[in-house]
Scaffold this motif. Sequence first.
Motif, PDB file in Angstrom:
ATOM      1  N   ALA A  45       1.022  -0.952   0.086  1.00  0.00           N
ATOM      2  CA  ALA A  45       0.000   0.019   0.009  1.00  0.00           C
ATOM      3  C   ALA A  45       1.425   1.090   0.067  1.00  0.00           C
ATOM      4  N   VAL A  46       1.710   1.113   0.559  1.00  0.00           N
ATOM      5  CA  VAL A  46       2.665   2.822   0.787  1.00  0.00           C
ATOM      6  C   VAL A  46       3.735   2.677  -0.330  1.00  0.00           C
ATOM      7  N   VAL A  47       4.154   1.650  -1.013  1.00  0.00           N
ATOM      8  CA  VAL A  47       4.491   1.709  -2.021  1.00  0.00           C
ATOM      9  C   VAL A  47       4.155   2.408  -3.366  1.00  0.00           C
ATOM     10  N   ASN A  48       2.070   1.904  -3.462  1.00  0.00           N
ATOM     11  CA  ASN A  48       1.592   2.347  -4.534  1.00  0.00           C
ATOM     12  C   ASN A  48       1.248   4.200  -3.623  1.00  0.00           C
ATOM     13  N   LEU A  49       0.751   3.903  -2.451  1.00  0.00           N
ATOM     14  CA  LEU A  49       1.246   5.692  -2.280  1.00  0.00           C
ATOM     15  C   LEU A  49       2.375   6.153  -3.532  1.00  0.00           C
ATOM     16  N   ALA A  50       3.323   6.197  -2.788  1.00  0.00           N
ATOM     17  CA  ALA A  50       4.137   6.880  -3.411  1.00  0.00           C
ATOM     18  C   ALA A  50       3.761   7.030  -4.838  1.00  0.00           C
ATOM     19  N   ALA A  51       3.410   5.652  -5.719  1.00  0.00           N
ATOM     20  CA  ALA A  51       3.197   6.165  -7.402  1.00  0.00           C
ATOM     21  C   ALA A  51       2.201   7.265  -7.001  1.00  0.00           C
ATOM     22  N   GLU A  52       0.892   6.981  -6.459  1.00  0.00           N
ATOM     23  CA  GLU A  52       0.034   7.438  -6.632  1.00  0.00           C
ATOM     24  C   GLU A  52       0.439   9.188  -6.226  1.00  0.00           C
ATOM     25  N   HIS A  53       1.765   9.480  -5.533  1.00  0.00           N
ATOM     26  CA  HIS A  53       2.086  11.239  -5.813  1.00  0.00           C
ATOM     27  C   HIS A  53       2.340  11.533  -6.648  1.00  0.00           C
ATOM     28  N   LYS A  54       3.726  10.363  -7.211  1.00  0.00           N
ATOM     29  CA  LYS A  54       3.816  11.093  -8.580  1.00  0.00           C
ATOM     30  C   LYS A  54       3.061  11.706  -9.035  1.00  0.00           C
TER      31      LYS A  54
END
Length: 808
Positions: free
Chosen positions: A718-727
């Motif tokens: 979920a955190v990895v996906n969140l970083a991608a979402e931020h970008k």
Amino acid sequence: MLELPSDIPSTIPANAKIYKDDCMYSFDTPENNEFGLDIDLKSYFAYSRNATHNYTRDNYEKTGNYLYLNINKVLKPESERKKIYDENGEKSTKLQKLEIKDIDENELYNVEYTVYDIKQDKSYRLDELSDPFRKLIDQILTSNSSHQQDEIKQWELEIIPCHHSIDIQQETSSKEIDLTKCSVCELKENLWICLHCGALGCGRQQFGSNLKGNGHALNHYEITGHPVAVKLGSLSSDNEDSCDVYCYACNDEVKVPKLSEKLFKFGIDLKSQVKTEKSLIELNIYQNLNWDFKLEGANGEKLKPVYGKGYTGFQNLGNSCYLNSVLQSLFSLDNYQQFFSNLSSELNTSSIKNPSEDLSNQLIKIYDGLWSGRYSKPSLISANKGDDYQLGLKPVSFKTLIGENHAEFKTQRQQDAFEFLLYLLDKLDQEFGLTLNQSLKFLFANKTICANCQHGSIQSELIDNLSIPIKHEVIGKDEDGKKLYEQVNLIESIRDYCDTEGIEGYKCDHCKVPSGLAIKSGGFKTYPDVLVVSVQRIILENWVPIKIDVPIEIPYEIDLGEFKEPIFEGDEVEVEQKDEEEEVSGSSSDNKFKPNEEALSTLLSMGFPEPRCLKGLYHGNNNAEDAMNWIFAHMDDIDIDEPFNPDVQTSSAATTTDSGPSQDSIDNLVGMGFSTQLAKKALILNNNDINLAVEWLFSNPDDDGVIEISTETTTSKAVVNLAAEHKALKQKLLQSTATTSQTKYKLKSVICHKGTSPHTGHYVVFIRKHIEGKDKWILYNDEKVVICEDENLQDIKSNGYVYIFEKI
């Protein structure tokens, strides 16, 4: 006779939690639900059967568990309730020195206990159970509930011994101590006895309380250096840990080991003592619950309570008004209501292992509680006190869950509502991605220009709030000596925030001036659908953090069009910037630095801008914890937000040997009595802002000074996906322009605070709603929900702290 089935344990297993306060999926309780509450005799989870849903049947179909302890509470007749209040002194006007009694709300109900068999749809009285079965039921009923366990745990985090209270050297004296009055002013209440020598003095007057005090116990400490004293009126034979003990040196409540022995040396037998005054904790809670946010109109009439969907209040759990106000503000937003309405329709209870530990379920439960309207009705208990307010929801499970890994939010202390809002938004991003809070996020652009050569750059940061300083010009004092401030305008404060400012010590990569001047300005590159603005009401005065009650004109509507992203003008030259992605990764054949993806995701999820994360990892051994420490140590670097380029990491930020805050700042805090390690941590956690560091130190006197970083989420998908979402969101917003965005907003809600510090006093929220044919303010003061007319809005002006705007 109903026998205890062999598959149900005859005793409660050690460390088991008993959920008997409310339903796992709703705020149905034994008091507010017609069918009471059903406790599963195997899992000890609680379920309800209400008019809209049968959660007990859901559990039976999921688990096959068919026997439940049913608890049903029916309010006693009005005549009996009034008698109970009178007997407990609620309406007594007698002075103190009577034993303090609290009303147990269970006294107000007739309580019925049965065992419910859902297979047969049949209930059994307790006298119809076998002895082993009845003993199990008795054990469940006498055990602390999950809510009580959580509250006890949170209170136990509050008060601990200090090094002064552990080693108290007591003096012997043949002089008899008069325990009836202050030895200096003869005040007969609020008396404190010095545990070192037995001197008796009055305490300080408690802010917001009618309890008198002239501070002679404090004067005694200042003269003798004896720091530890105990409040006589709090002494009780029930529990010596419940007595008030204060350390003037630590300026905090403390515990004293073997307190009864130390009191006995001065002729006080703790076993025979009766509590006659509220404790400091009780006074704090009382002030919190009864702070003077007016519930009467301009003409003295009582503000009208309002009921129904969206008009449900929360009970104050002691010091939880900050949490209540934030939840009311967020769930007043259309996107929050729509999001959790959709989520609730998709809820699959069979997949949830423990509903009290599932954040999605707890938030759906709050949405249902606030917007179903089932709990928004007058309370007959309040009617006994002359009120007609609601009972309110008790979000104990949510409070425990959301704060379990946070040093402050897991306690019963009052907290800063804005700090909690930011913390909650981050938690929601981690739980749901950016879908829920995307409407709050926007790009804010900062332009930095070298004053010498006019070269510079514009960097855009993805954020979800503005924290705005406000002017605080004193124009006089009131009759009580309290400072009066000139009224300010929020738009003017935002204008000052975005305006140009000079920054000393700038090293320009173009003209190479080693320590020059930079000109910085800011503005909106994009505009959010929902804008959160906090005003900075805490300042340092004589090294003490105080709250300033600067009146702010109510900004019903604002236009942010003048605060668009700054542009290059005249002779200013924009330095060409490489694409960040290219700078970070390079080609597969080069040797350029590549960040650790998990560490990068962790730092991004903590809210750090991407350039800072990349630089921190570059200089921090590609480790999240080292990178975080590097970022905190270089917050003030002028190029901290410049795009990351490993080939040019020779700037002041990269080559400095400084491993932390400036020595001058550390020395200033050490000079105030804090340890070096604690001073460093305070500065690091507060971006080297010494004012905020001082406030943090006073709010965290027991902190050990060790900086830790949680690694629990570093492997979380979920955190990895969140970083991608931020970008992805940042790239999407970069393609839009501020010039095509709507820039006008209307005020939706204001979180207000009364008190001397965000960590004391009381929070409420005013929310603008369309009711009775027009827009009106609704005041949510915990469980008290009332209509507030425009002439009764002085509290918004004087105490507005967090403003939430919706785009028109």
